[in-house]
Scaffold this active site. Structure first.
Site, PDB file in Angstrom:
ATOM      1  N   ASN A  78      -1.352   3.157 -57.948  1.00  0.00           N
ATOM      2  CA  ASN A  78      -2.782   3.200 -57.700  1.00  0.00           C
ATOM      3  C   ASN A  78      -3.443   4.219 -58.620  1.00  0.00           C
ATOM      4  O   ASN A  78      -2.820   5.172 -59.087  1.00  0.00           O
ATOM      5  CB  ASN A  78      -3.088   3.487 -56.223  1.00  0.00           C
ATOM      6  CG  ASN A  78      -2.590   4.825 -55.732  1.00  0.00           C
ATOM      7  OD1 ASN A  78      -1.442   5.183 -55.962  1.00  0.00           O
ATOM      8  ND2 ASN A  78      -3.446   5.562 -55.040  1.00  0.00           N
ATOM      9  N   GLU A 121      -0.514  -2.466 -55.887  1.00  0.00           N
ATOM     10  CA  GLU A 121      -0.114  -3.866 -55.860  1.00  0.00           C
ATOM     11  C   GLU A 121      -0.899  -4.677 -56.890  1.00  0.00           C
ATOM     12  O   GLU A 121      -0.328  -5.483 -57.626  1.00  0.00           O
ATOM     13  CB  GLU A 121      -0.321  -4.466 -54.458  1.00  0.00           C
ATOM     14  CG  GLU A 121       0.466  -3.781 -53.365  1.00  0.00           C
ATOM     15  CD  GLU A 121      -0.291  -2.649 -52.674  1.00  0.00           C
ATOM     16  OE1 GLU A 121      -0.031  -2.422 -51.488  1.00  0.00           O
ATOM     17  OE2 GLU A 121      -1.147  -1.990 -53.318  1.00  0.00           O
ATOM     18  N   CYS A 138      -5.902  -6.608 -52.040  1.00  0.00           N
ATOM     19  CA  CYS A 138      -4.557  -6.868 -52.572  1.00  0.00           C
ATOM     20  C   CYS A 138      -3.955  -8.118 -51.949  1.00  0.00           C
ATOM     21  O   CYS A 138      -3.324  -8.919 -52.638  1.00  0.00           O
ATOM     22  CB  CYS A 138      -3.636  -5.680 -52.329  1.00  0.00           C
ATOM     23  SG  CYS A 138      -3.984  -4.284 -53.418  1.00  0.00           S
TER      24      CYS A 138
END
Length: 181
Positions: free
Chosen positions: A82, A94, A135
């Protein structure tokens, strides 16, 4: 994309094999060897440690296992972490891993030479144990049949057979056709 010697897996590989064998049939296990899952989890931890999260302090790392006939062994690992900024507009691990997989030739539509089969992610905080809604939608489009695993400290803590368990009525390509677009 990372290559890690098999002998570094040890107990982590055993943990993945034990947990996976409790809930998946032999055909699914054969698709992703336990050593590859352990390596993916190790790469997700490295990605987590590289995350840029100076404001939230939530560090998340993700690793995708991608079938790739061009790679020795037929599988490769693609990672992401991230990244945020001061106004909390960031991108999750992700989605960063999925974007990287697209760059590396993987798609969720079953392209002949490459396909995402497993998503492994980890975080440094108990509040982060499932993919966020954005995500989930991207996973539904790019890796709809991928097995999803969350783990920490060498243990699998949560697992899903696919994104449908987390996002049962996701938008997909059919919604645009149904809407007349």
């Amino acid at each position: 994309v990372a290559v890690i010697p098999k002998e570094r897996f040890g107990a982590l590989a055993d943990s993945f094999a034990k947990k996976a064998s409790e809930s998946y049939d032999a055909a699914k296990l054969a698709a992703v060897p336990q050593g590859v899952l352990a390596r993916a989890f190790e790469e997700a931890m490295k990605a987590r440690d590289a995350a840029y999260a100076p404001y939230s302090k939530f560090q998340v790392g993700a690793a995708l296992v991608v079938k790739d006939t061009k790679e020795r062994g037929g599988l490769k690992i693609v990672t992401g972490s991230n990244s945020e900024n001061v106004v909390y507009q960031g991108t999750c691990a992700e989605r960063n891993a999925l974007a990287s997989a697209v760059v590396h030739g993987a798609t969720g539509d079953g392209a002949p030479e490459s396909r995402i089969v497993t998503l492994v992610f980890t975080s440094n905080h108990d509040a982060v144990q499932v993919p966020c809604g954005a995500c989930r939608q991207v996973i539904a489009e790019l890796a709809p049949t991928a097995r999803i695993l969350f783990g920490r400290d060498g243990r699998i803590l949560r697992e899903w057979a696919g994104i449908a368990a987390l996002l049962p009525e996701a938008f997909d390509a059919t919604w645009k056709k149904d809407a007349g677009s």
